[in-house]
Design an enzyme around this catalytic site. Structure first.
Site, PDB file in Angstrom:
ATOM      1  N   GLU A  18     -37.982 -40.344  38.435  1.00  0.00           N
ATOM      2  CA  GLU A  18     -37.932 -38.966  37.942  1.00  0.00           C
ATOM      3  C   GLU A  18     -36.737 -38.239  38.543  1.00  0.00           C
ATOM      4  OE1 GLU A  18     -39.493 -38.131  35.059  1.00  0.00           O
ATOM      5  OE2 GLU A  18     -41.337 -38.740  36.077  1.00  0.00           O
ATOM      6  N   SER A  52     -41.447 -25.779  11.036  1.00  0.00           N
ATOM      7  CA  SER A  52     -42.199 -26.623  11.961  1.00  0.00           C
ATOM      8  C   SER A  52     -43.600 -26.074  12.113  1.00  0.00           C
ATOM      9  CB  SER A  52     -41.521 -26.662  13.335  1.00  0.00           C
ATOM     10  OG  SER A  52     -42.418 -27.231  14.277  1.00  0.00           O
ATOM     11  N   ALA A 105     -44.692 -30.345  28.141  1.00  0.00           N
ATOM     12  CA  ALA A 105     -45.654 -31.012  29.028  1.00  0.00           C
ATOM     13  C   ALA A 105     -45.013 -32.158  29.801  1.00  0.00           C
ATOM     14  CB  ALA A 105     -46.843 -31.527  28.224  1.00  0.00           C
ATOM     15  N   GLY A 106     -43.704 -32.292  29.718  1.00  0.00           N
ATOM     16  CA  GLY A 106     -43.048 -33.403  30.406  1.00  0.00           C
ATOM     17  C   GLY A 106     -43.188 -34.718  29.665  1.00  0.00           C
ATOM     18  N   LEU A 107     -43.591 -34.647  28.385  1.00  0.00           N
ATOM     19  CA  LEU A 107     -43.779 -35.860  27.578  1.00  0.00           C
ATOM     20  C   LEU A 107     -42.719 -35.949  26.490  1.00  0.00           C
ATOM     21  CD1 LEU A 107     -47.666 -35.705  27.495  1.00  0.00           C
ATOM     22  CD2 LEU A 107     -46.222 -37.184  28.919  1.00  0.00           C
ATOM     23  N   ASP A 154     -34.839 -39.439  28.063  1.00  0.00           N
ATOM     24  CA  ASP A 154     -35.808 -39.080  27.029  1.00  0.00           C
ATOM     25  C   ASP A 154     -35.351 -39.552  25.650  1.00  0.00           C
ATOM     26  OD1 ASP A 154     -37.071 -37.902  29.112  1.00  0.00           O
ATOM     27  OD2 ASP A 154     -36.702 -35.836  28.483  1.00  0.00           O
TER      28      ASP A 154
END
Ligand code: ADP
Ligand code: MG
Length: 353
Positions: A18, A52, A105-107, A154
Protein backbone atom coordinates in the site's frame (compact mmCIF):
# COMPACT_ATOMS: atom_id res chain seq x y z
CA UNK A 1 -23.22 -0.62 -38.14
CA UNK A 2 -23.13 -1.35 -34.41
CA UNK A 3 -24.19 1.85 -32.62
CA UNK A 4 -24.02 0.70 -29.01
CA UNK A 5 -21.12 -0.85 -27.09
CA UNK A 6 -21.09 -2.37 -23.62
CA UNK A 7 -18.01 -2.76 -21.44
CA UNK A 8 -17.17 -3.39 -17.80
CA UNK A 9 -14.22 -3.36 -15.40
CA UNK A 10 -13.94 -4.67 -11.83
CA UNK A 11 -13.05 -3.01 -8.58
CA UNK A 12 -9.99 -4.44 -6.85
CA UNK A 13 -8.79 -5.27 -3.39
CA UNK A 14 -5.09 -4.83 -2.77
CA UNK A 15 -3.81 -7.78 -0.73
CA UNK A 16 -0.63 -5.98 0.29
CA UNK A 17 1.70 -3.25 -0.98
CA UNK A 18 0.00 0.00 0.00
CA UNK A 19 1.28 3.44 -1.03
CA UNK A 20 4.14 1.65 -2.77
CA UNK A 21 3.00 2.18 -6.37
CA UNK A 22 3.83 5.88 -6.65
CA UNK A 23 7.20 5.05 -5.04
CA UNK A 24 8.10 2.65 -7.87
CA UNK A 25 7.49 -0.42 -5.69
CA UNK A 26 5.52 -3.67 -5.66
CA UNK A 27 1.78 -4.32 -5.28
CA UNK A 28 -0.49 -7.37 -5.15
CA UNK A 29 -4.12 -6.57 -6.05
CA UNK A 30 -6.90 -8.97 -7.06
CA UNK A 31 -10.28 -8.14 -8.66
CA UNK A 32 -13.48 -8.15 -6.60
CA UNK A 33 -16.79 -9.40 -8.04
CA UNK A 34 -18.26 -5.87 -8.00
CA UNK A 35 -17.93 -4.09 -11.36
CA UNK A 36 -18.59 -0.84 -13.17
CA UNK A 37 -20.58 -1.30 -16.38
CA UNK A 38 -20.98 1.19 -19.17
CA UNK A 39 -23.02 1.42 -22.34
CA UNK A 40 -21.79 3.77 -25.04
CA UNK A 41 -23.90 4.89 -27.99
CA UNK A 42 -22.24 6.96 -30.67
CA UNK A 43 -23.89 10.34 -31.19
CA UNK A 44 -23.48 13.31 -33.45
CA UNK A 45 -20.90 16.10 -33.46
CA UNK A 46 -18.60 16.62 -30.47
CA UNK A 47 -21.10 16.33 -27.63
CA UNK A 48 -20.53 13.82 -24.81
CA UNK A 49 -23.52 13.12 -22.57
CA UNK A 50 -22.96 11.07 -19.41
CA UNK A 51 -25.42 9.65 -16.95
CA UNK A 52 -24.37 7.62 -13.91
CA UNK A 53 -26.65 5.83 -11.48
CA UNK A 54 -24.13 6.84 -8.82
CA UNK A 55 -24.19 10.57 -9.66
CA UNK A 56 -26.93 13.06 -8.83
CA UNK A 57 -27.65 14.35 -12.35
CA UNK A 58 -26.68 13.72 -16.00
CA UNK A 59 -23.97 15.98 -17.41
CA UNK A 60 -22.48 16.90 -20.75
CA UNK A 61 -19.44 18.52 -22.33
CA UNK A 62 -17.84 18.95 -25.75
CA UNK A 63 -14.81 16.94 -26.90
CA UNK A 64 -11.75 19.19 -27.04
CA UNK A 65 -13.34 21.54 -24.49
CA UNK A 66 -12.83 19.44 -21.37
CA UNK A 67 -12.59 21.62 -18.23
CA UNK A 68 -12.33 20.27 -14.65
CA UNK A 69 -15.55 20.84 -12.67
CA UNK A 70 -14.33 19.30 -9.42
CA UNK A 71 -16.81 16.41 -9.50
CA UNK A 72 -17.34 12.90 -10.87
CA UNK A 73 -17.61 14.05 -14.51
CA UNK A 74 -13.89 14.92 -14.39
CA UNK A 75 -13.07 11.20 -14.47
CA UNK A 76 -14.81 10.89 -17.87
CA UNK A 77 -13.64 14.27 -19.19
CA UNK A 78 -10.11 13.35 -18.14
CA UNK A 79 -10.21 10.23 -20.32
CA UNK A 80 -11.29 11.96 -23.52
CA UNK A 81 -8.80 14.74 -22.72
CA UNK A 82 -5.98 12.19 -22.31
CA UNK A 83 -7.00 10.40 -25.53
CA UNK A 84 -7.01 13.75 -27.35
CA UNK A 85 -3.55 14.58 -25.97
CA UNK A 86 -2.36 11.18 -27.25
CA UNK A 87 -3.63 12.03 -30.75
CA UNK A 88 -6.76 9.86 -30.91
CA UNK A 89 -9.76 11.24 -32.82
CA UNK A 90 -13.16 10.71 -31.20
CA UNK A 91 -16.69 11.78 -32.00
CA UNK A 92 -19.53 12.55 -29.62
CA UNK A 93 -21.25 9.81 -27.66
CA UNK A 94 -23.80 9.10 -24.95
CA UNK A 95 -22.62 7.12 -21.97
CA UNK A 96 -24.62 5.29 -19.34
CA UNK A 97 -22.72 4.17 -16.19
CA UNK A 98 -23.77 1.86 -13.41
CA UNK A 99 -21.64 0.29 -10.70
CA UNK A 100 -21.81 -1.84 -7.59
CA UNK A 101 -18.23 -0.97 -6.58
CA UNK A 102 -18.61 1.26 -3.51
CA UNK A 103 -17.29 4.77 -4.15
CA UNK A 104 -14.46 6.02 -1.96
CA UNK A 105 -13.96 2.70 -0.13
CA UNK A 106 -10.41 1.99 -1.25
CA UNK A 107 -11.70 -0.61 -3.74
CA UNK A 108 -10.91 1.55 -6.74
CA UNK A 109 -14.24 2.65 -8.14
CA UNK A 110 -12.30 5.40 -9.93
CA UNK A 111 -10.11 3.01 -11.95
CA UNK A 112 -13.07 0.67 -12.58
CA UNK A 113 -14.89 3.65 -14.10
CA UNK A 114 -11.86 4.72 -16.13
CA UNK A 115 -11.11 1.28 -17.56
CA UNK A 116 -14.76 0.47 -18.30
CA UNK A 117 -15.15 3.76 -20.20
CA UNK A 118 -11.84 3.32 -22.01
CA UNK A 119 -12.77 -0.23 -23.05
CA UNK A 120 -16.07 1.03 -24.47
CA UNK A 121 -14.37 3.90 -26.32
CA UNK A 122 -11.67 1.55 -27.65
CA UNK A 123 -14.31 -0.78 -29.07
CA UNK A 124 -16.66 1.93 -30.37
CA UNK A 125 -13.95 3.88 -32.21
CA UNK A 126 -11.72 0.88 -33.06
CA UNK A 127 -8.70 2.45 -31.32
CA UNK A 128 -5.39 0.61 -31.37
CA UNK A 129 -4.72 0.46 -27.61
CA UNK A 130 -3.45 -2.47 -25.55
CA UNK A 131 -4.46 -3.12 -21.94
CA UNK A 132 -1.33 -1.56 -20.40
CA UNK A 133 -1.87 1.56 -22.50
CA UNK A 134 -5.45 1.76 -21.21
CA UNK A 135 -4.11 1.67 -17.65
CA UNK A 136 -1.64 4.46 -18.42
CA UNK A 137 -4.37 6.62 -19.98
CA UNK A 138 -6.57 6.11 -16.92
CA UNK A 139 -3.74 7.15 -14.62
CA UNK A 140 -2.97 10.17 -16.81
CA UNK A 141 -6.62 11.28 -16.56
CA UNK A 142 -6.64 10.87 -12.79
CA UNK A 143 -3.23 12.51 -12.24
CA UNK A 144 -3.33 15.39 -14.68
CA UNK A 145 -7.03 16.15 -15.08
CA UNK A 146 -8.79 15.06 -11.87
CA UNK A 147 -5.77 16.04 -9.77
CA UNK A 148 -5.38 12.85 -7.71
CA UNK A 149 -1.73 11.85 -7.86
CA UNK A 150 -2.38 8.09 -7.69
CA UNK A 151 0.13 5.49 -8.86
CA UNK A 152 -0.57 2.91 -11.59
CA UNK A 153 -1.78 -0.01 -9.43
CA UNK A 154 -5.53 0.57 -9.63
CA UNK A 155 -5.69 1.01 -13.39
CA UNK A 156 -3.39 -1.98 -14.00
CA UNK A 157 -5.57 -4.11 -11.71
CA UNK A 158 -8.81 -3.04 -13.41
CA UNK A 159 -7.31 -3.57 -16.86
CA UNK A 160 -5.22 -6.73 -16.39
CA UNK A 161 -6.13 -8.70 -13.27
CA UNK A 162 -8.01 -12.01 -13.53
CA UNK A 163 -10.52 -13.34 -11.01
CA UNK A 164 -9.01 -16.00 -8.77
CA UNK A 165 -5.49 -14.62 -9.11
CA UNK A 166 -3.45 -11.80 -7.62
CA UNK A 167 -1.54 -9.50 -9.96
CA UNK A 168 2.03 -9.22 -8.69
CA UNK A 169 3.12 -5.98 -10.30
CA UNK A 170 6.40 -4.11 -10.35
CA UNK A 171 5.08 -0.58 -10.77
CA UNK A 172 8.42 0.70 -12.06
CA UNK A 173 8.93 -1.71 -14.96
CA UNK A 174 5.21 -2.64 -15.26
CA UNK A 175 6.32 -6.29 -15.37
CA UNK A 176 3.60 -8.44 -13.87
CA UNK A 177 2.80 -12.03 -13.03
CA UNK A 178 -0.52 -13.59 -12.06
CA UNK A 179 -0.43 -15.78 -8.95
CA UNK A 180 -3.34 -18.06 -8.04
CA UNK A 181 -5.06 -17.19 -4.76
CA UNK A 182 -4.26 -19.72 -2.01
CA UNK A 183 -6.65 -22.69 -1.86
CA UNK A 184 -6.19 -22.85 1.92
CA UNK A 185 -7.84 -19.46 2.54
CA UNK A 186 -10.92 -17.36 1.83
CA UNK A 187 -10.69 -13.63 1.27
CA UNK A 188 -13.11 -11.34 3.07
CA UNK A 189 -13.61 -7.67 2.18
CA UNK A 190 -15.62 -5.42 4.49
CA UNK A 191 -16.29 -1.71 3.95
CA UNK A 192 -15.99 0.04 7.31
CA UNK A 193 -18.73 2.50 6.39
CA UNK A 194 -16.26 5.40 6.59
CA UNK A 195 -15.61 6.87 3.11
CA UNK A 196 -12.60 8.77 1.86
CA UNK A 197 -11.92 10.78 -1.29
CA UNK A 198 -8.45 10.51 -2.71
CA UNK A 199 -8.95 13.65 -4.76
CA UNK A 200 -8.84 15.23 -1.28
CA UNK A 201 -5.53 16.41 0.05
CA UNK A 202 -4.34 13.67 2.42
CA UNK A 203 -3.28 11.20 -0.26
CA UNK A 204 -1.38 13.84 -2.21
CA UNK A 205 0.28 14.97 1.05
CA UNK A 206 1.60 11.43 1.65
CA UNK A 207 2.94 11.30 -1.86
CA UNK A 208 4.73 14.63 -1.40
CA UNK A 209 6.21 13.38 1.90
CA UNK A 210 7.56 10.28 0.15
CA UNK A 211 9.11 12.40 -2.60
CA UNK A 212 10.72 14.65 -0.01
CA UNK A 213 12.10 11.60 1.84
CA UNK A 214 13.53 10.16 -1.39
CA UNK A 215 15.21 13.41 -2.28
CA UNK A 216 16.67 13.78 1.25
CA UNK A 217 18.09 10.27 0.84
CA UNK A 218 19.47 11.10 -2.61
CA UNK A 219 17.53 8.40 -4.48
CA UNK A 220 15.06 8.79 -7.39
CA UNK A 221 12.27 6.94 -5.52
CA UNK A 222 11.86 5.12 -2.19
CA UNK A 223 11.91 1.88 -4.21
CA UNK A 224 15.66 2.46 -4.38
CA UNK A 225 16.13 2.25 -0.59
CA UNK A 226 17.01 -1.29 0.47
CA UNK A 227 15.86 -2.84 3.75
CA UNK A 228 19.55 -2.87 4.75
CA UNK A 229 19.41 0.97 4.78
CA UNK A 230 16.62 1.22 7.37
CA UNK A 231 19.11 2.71 9.84
CA UNK A 232 19.57 5.76 7.60
CA UNK A 233 15.85 6.47 7.66
CA UNK A 234 15.96 7.06 11.41
CA UNK A 235 18.14 10.10 10.71
CA UNK A 236 15.49 11.79 8.57
CA UNK A 237 13.32 14.40 10.31
CA UNK A 238 9.78 13.31 11.12
CA UNK A 239 7.38 12.52 9.56
CA UNK A 240 9.70 11.69 6.62
CA UNK A 241 11.59 8.90 8.39
CA UNK A 242 8.39 7.08 9.34
CA UNK A 243 6.82 7.54 5.92
CA UNK A 244 9.91 6.12 4.22
CA UNK A 245 10.10 3.22 6.70
CA UNK A 246 6.55 2.21 5.79
CA UNK A 247 7.33 2.17 2.07
CA UNK A 248 10.62 0.29 2.41
CA UNK A 249 9.22 -2.36 4.78
CA UNK A 250 5.98 -2.65 2.78
CA UNK A 251 7.88 -3.42 -0.44
CA UNK A 252 9.67 -6.18 1.41
CA UNK A 253 6.37 -7.52 2.73
CA UNK A 254 4.98 -7.77 -0.82
CA UNK A 255 7.94 -9.92 -1.86
CA UNK A 256 7.44 -12.12 1.22
CA UNK A 257 3.68 -12.31 0.54
CA UNK A 258 4.39 -13.62 -2.97
CA UNK A 259 6.55 -16.38 -1.47
CA UNK A 260 3.84 -17.18 1.08
CA UNK A 261 1.16 -17.29 -1.65
CA UNK A 262 3.25 -19.62 -3.77
CA UNK A 263 3.87 -21.88 -0.78
CA UNK A 264 0.17 -21.76 0.22
CA UNK A 265 1.46 -20.58 3.63
CA UNK A 266 -1.65 -18.68 4.69
CA UNK A 267 -0.54 -18.27 8.31
CA UNK A 268 2.53 -16.33 7.11
CA UNK A 269 0.41 -14.30 4.71
CA UNK A 270 -1.95 -13.39 7.56
CA UNK A 271 0.99 -12.31 9.71
CA UNK A 272 2.19 -10.04 6.87
CA UNK A 273 -1.31 -8.49 6.68
CA UNK A 274 -1.11 -7.66 10.40
CA UNK A 275 2.38 -6.15 10.05
CA UNK A 276 1.27 -4.13 7.02
CA UNK A 277 -1.69 -2.71 8.92
CA UNK A 278 0.48 -1.69 11.87
CA UNK A 279 2.87 0.05 9.48
CA UNK A 280 0.05 1.94 7.74
CA UNK A 281 -1.40 2.94 11.10
CA UNK A 282 1.77 3.90 12.95
CA UNK A 283 4.35 4.88 10.31
CA UNK A 284 2.23 6.04 7.40
CA UNK A 285 -0.65 7.42 9.49
CA UNK A 286 -3.42 6.63 6.98
CA UNK A 287 -5.77 4.65 9.21
CA UNK A 288 -8.69 5.91 11.26
CA UNK A 289 -10.00 4.57 14.61
CA UNK A 290 -13.00 2.79 13.05
CA UNK A 291 -10.78 0.86 10.61
CA UNK A 292 -8.35 -0.04 13.42
CA UNK A 293 -11.32 -1.38 15.39
CA UNK A 294 -12.54 -3.40 12.39
CA UNK A 295 -9.07 -4.92 11.95
CA UNK A 296 -8.90 -5.75 15.68
CA UNK A 297 -12.35 -7.36 15.62
CA UNK A 298 -11.36 -9.41 12.54
CA UNK A 299 -8.05 -10.56 14.05
CA UNK A 300 -9.85 -11.67 17.23
CA UNK A 301 -11.88 -14.20 15.20
CA UNK A 302 -10.44 -17.67 15.60
CA UNK A 303 -10.90 -18.54 11.90
CA UNK A 304 -8.90 -15.49 10.76
CA UNK A 305 -5.18 -15.44 9.85
CA UNK A 306 -4.85 -11.67 9.57
CA UNK A 307 -6.49 -8.42 8.43
CA UNK A 308 -5.47 -5.01 7.17
CA UNK A 309 -6.69 -1.71 5.78
CA UNK A 310 -6.70 -1.89 1.98
CA UNK A 311 -6.45 1.01 -0.48
CA UNK A 312 -5.28 4.54 0.12
CA UNK A 313 -6.70 4.77 3.63
CA UNK A 314 -8.41 7.53 5.67
CA UNK A 315 -11.38 5.15 5.94
CA UNK A 316 -12.56 2.54 3.48
CA UNK A 317 -12.37 -1.23 3.42
CA UNK A 318 -10.36 -3.95 5.10
CA UNK A 319 -9.17 -7.24 3.60
CA UNK A 320 -9.25 -10.28 5.86
CA UNK A 321 -7.67 -13.70 5.32
CA UNK A 322 -9.78 -16.53 6.78
CA UNK A 323 -9.61 -20.32 6.71
CA UNK A 324 -10.95 -21.94 3.54
CA UNK A 325 -14.73 -22.36 3.64
CA UNK A 326 -15.00 -19.97 6.62
CA UNK A 327 -15.13 -16.68 4.71
CA UNK A 328 -18.87 -16.12 4.81
CA UNK A 329 -19.36 -17.16 8.45
CA UNK A 330 -16.38 -15.17 9.69
CA UNK A 331 -17.30 -12.19 7.48
CA UNK A 332 -20.81 -12.07 8.92
CA UNK A 333 -19.57 -12.42 12.52
CA UNK A 334 -16.97 -9.68 12.10
CA UNK A 335 -19.37 -7.31 10.32
CA UNK A 336 -21.99 -7.74 13.07
CA UNK A 337 -19.56 -7.33 15.97
CA UNK A 338 -17.94 -4.26 14.40
CA UNK A 339 -21.33 -2.64 13.68
CA UNK A 340 -22.33 -3.06 17.32
CA UNK A 341 -19.08 -1.67 18.69
CA UNK A 342 -18.56 1.20 16.22
CA UNK A 343 -22.10 2.38 15.48
CA UNK A 344 -21.08 2.47 11.78
CA UNK A 345 -22.94 0.69 8.96
CA UNK A 346 -20.39 -1.74 7.48
CA UNK A 347 -20.95 -3.80 4.33
CA UNK A 348 -19.71 -7.33 3.70
CA UNK A 349 -18.62 -7.20 0.04
CA UNK A 350 -16.61 -10.43 -0.33
CA UNK A 351 -17.78 -13.16 -0.27
CA UNK A 352 -20.42 -11.43 -2.41
CA UNK A 353 -24.04 -11.86 -1.29
P1 ADP B 1 -12.01 4.79 -4.87
O1 ADP B 1 -11.35 4.71 -6.21
O2 ADP B 1 -11.22 4.14 -3.78
O3 ADP B 1 -13.43 4.32 -4.87
P2 ADP B 1 -11.61 7.60 -5.34
O4 ADP B 1 -11.70 8.79 -4.45
O5 ADP B 1 -10.34 7.34 -6.04
O6 ADP B 1 -12.06 6.34 -4.47
O7 ADP B 1 -12.70 7.69 -6.47
C1 ADP B 1 -14.06 7.89 -6.14
C2 ADP B 1 -14.67 8.92 -7.08
O8 ADP B 1 -14.72 8.38 -8.42
C3 ADP B 1 -16.10 9.24 -6.75
O9 ADP B 1 -16.18 10.25 -5.75
C4 ADP B 1 -16.64 9.71 -8.10
O10 ADP B 1 -16.26 11.05 -8.35
C5 ADP B 1 -15.90 8.83 -9.07
N1 ADP B 1 -16.69 7.64 -9.45
C6 ADP B 1 -16.33 6.34 -9.30
N2 ADP B 1 -17.28 5.50 -9.76
C7 ADP B 1 -18.28 6.28 -10.22
C8 ADP B 1 -19.56 6.02 -10.83
N3 ADP B 1 -20.00 4.77 -11.04
N4 ADP B 1 -20.32 7.08 -11.18
C9 ADP B 1 -19.89 8.34 -10.97
N5 ADP B 1 -18.71 8.65 -10.41
C10 ADP B 1 -17.90 7.64 -10.04
MG1 MG C 1 -9.52 5.59 -6.73
Amino acid sequence: MVRSTRAAAPGRVNLIGEHTDYNGGFVLPTPIPQKTRVELARGEGRLVRVRSDQAPAPAEYALGRERPRGDWLDYVQGLTWALGEAGFELEGFNLRVTSDVPLGAGLSSSAALEIAVLRAIRAAFALDLDDVRLARLGQRAENDFVGARCGIMDQMAASLADAGAALFLDTRSLEFRRIALPPAADLIVIHSGVSHAIAGGDYNTRRAECEAAASALGVPQLRDVSPADLGRLAQLPEPFGSRARHVVTENQRVLEAVLALEANDVARLGQLFVESHASMRDDFDVSVPQVDLLVDVACADERVFGARLTGGGFGGAVVVLAAAGEGRGAGERITRAYAERSGERPTLLVPAG
